[in-house]
Each structure stands twice: as structure tokens, then as C-alpha cells.
Design an enzyme around this catalytic site. Structure first.
Site: not given
Ligand code: ADP
Ligand code: ZN
Length: 212
Positions: A13, A88, A127, A159
């Protein structure tokens, strides 16, 4: 163009999102990135979300929705945006619809990138990310010289939430439980575009563009 993009962790993504935003001239907004910057900068938001992000669990909806509402009200979002990592879950999707309806707009498409679990796990565990500008790399596609970023020279690192196998598994489980139901939600609204995420970044990108 108003777009959302979702898919399991490691589906690509971030890579595809950045390209799409460039192509359509819209801001690329990643809630995960917003949270990681806030944590790094030790802001009030960062302190609130730290424990959730580190555990690979979801930040509470009200807080997340507040952050997105603020971001989407900025001037650069008037002509459109690409949201990554939000919504999400169905609750967040409903909140987004309401938010857009309040300003007489709506989504143009919801893109979901599909990859088999073994592919996403392999991509996730390899990654790497620039600690300064956030650009993504992979152990199979590192920066040109010695783990310093091609873009800004920053240090390219792993990360922290990719490091622990348990956290990675937790995020994938949450994806299937909470995020995958968005497919039905957007399908009903005729917005869903399903994209095969297996292949080179260029191949996947052209699939996405033709689906839009
Ligand atoms: P990944 O998709 O690899 O988990 P992201 O960068 O999208 O990585 O998200 C990292 C973290 O940020 C998630 O594990 C969560 O804790 C938090 N997070 C991100 N977007 C949301 C969301 N829309 N709602 C709740 N928590 C979120
Ligand atoms: Zn960089």
C-alpha cells in the site's frame, strides 16, 4: 479524486499509494505515518498512541477519527486525497462517509490490494524504512549505498513494529477481523476495486490505474 486504499500488511500500500498520489496530484495520508511521526516527535498525540502502535493493536476509533477529520479539513485536501490505513474498520468507514457527506462530497473508489499471506509475511519481515523521510525499502531492494536513504541520506532502519514476529501476526489477525469486512461495505456501495498485488511494483501500479 477521493480514494482509500487497504489490504493486508505487506501488500504494498505504501509504495503504490505514494505513486498514485503523485499521478493524481493529491496528498497521500497515512494514519500509521501520522502516528509514527507523533511518537517520534513526542507530541501529546504521540504519547497517547504509543502503547497501541507498539503492540500492533488499533488506536481507539474516536482518537483516530479526530486525527483524520483534522487532516482532511486542510486546504490541500479540497480537490481530493488518498487515505492509507484509514478506514481500518466499518465504524471508521461510516465516520468517513459522514464526514464527507457533511461537505457534500463522497469517495470515488476504495482500492483493496490482495496478496497471499506468505507473500505479505515475506515482504513485511524484509521491510526497511528511512528514519528521516519515511521512504520504504526492502532487504531485496535496498538503497544504493550502505543503508542511507537515496532520497535524503537518512538512516534506513527496521520499523519497530515490524521487528517482533508476535506484533506482525497480531496486525495481520486484526486485518482479517476488522479491516477485511470493509470489502463488503464498499462492494454494497459500488466503490470496491479489487487489485491483485502479486508482481512487480510497476505491474501492480498499472492494474490499479486501469481499475480507477
Ligand atoms: P501496517 O498497515 O503495516 O500495520 P500502518 O502504518 O498502517 O502499518 O499502521 C501502524 C499502526 O498504527 C497500526 O498497527 C495501529 O496501531 C495504528 N493505526 C494506523 N491506522 C489506524 C487506524 N485507522 N485505526 C487505528 N489504529 C491505526
Ligand atoms: Zn529519507
Amino acid at each position: 479524486m477521493r480514494l482509500v486504499i487497504f489490504g493486508p500488511q505487506g501488500a504494498g500500500k505504501g509504495t503504490q499509494g505514494a505513486r498514485l498520489a503523485e499521478k493524481y496530484g493529491i496528498p497521500f495520508i497515512s494514519t500509521g505515518e501520522i502516528f509514527r511521526w507523533a511518537i517520534k516527535g513526542r507530541t501529546a498525540l504521540g504519547l497517547k498512541v504509543l502503547e497501541y502502535v507498539d503492540a500492533g493493536s488499533l488506536v481507539p476509533d474516536d482518537l483516530t477519527i479526530q486525527v483524520v477529520t483534522e487532516r482532511l479539513s486542510a486546504d490541500d485536501c479540497r480537490e481530493g486525497f488518498l487515505l492509507d490505513g484509514f478506514p481500518r474498520n466499518v465504524e471508521q468507514a461510516k465516520a468517513l462517509d459522514t464526514l464527507l457527506a457533511d461537505s457534500n462530497s463522497s469517495l470515488d473508489a476504495a482500492l483493496v490490494i490482495e496478496v497471499p499471506e506468505e507473500v505479505s509475511l515475506r515482504r513485511l519481515l524484509g521491510r526497511r524504512v528511512c528514519s528521516n523521510c519515511g521512504r520504504n525499502y526492502h532487504i531485496d531492494a535496498p538503497p544504493e549505498n550502505n543503508w542511507s536513504c537515496d532520497n535524503c541520506g537518512g538512516e534506513v532502519i527496521e520499523r519497530s513494529d515490524d521487528h517482533e514476529a508476535e506484533t506482525v501476526t497480531n496486525r495481520l489477525r486484526l486485518y482479517h477481523q476488522q479491516t477485511e469486512p470493509l470489502k463488503a461495505y464498499y462492494e454494497e456501495r459500488n466503490l470496491l476495486r479489487e487489485i491483485d498485488g502479486v508482481g512487480s511494483p510497476d505491474e501492480v501500479f498499472s492494474r490499479i490505474v486501469s481499475s480507477i
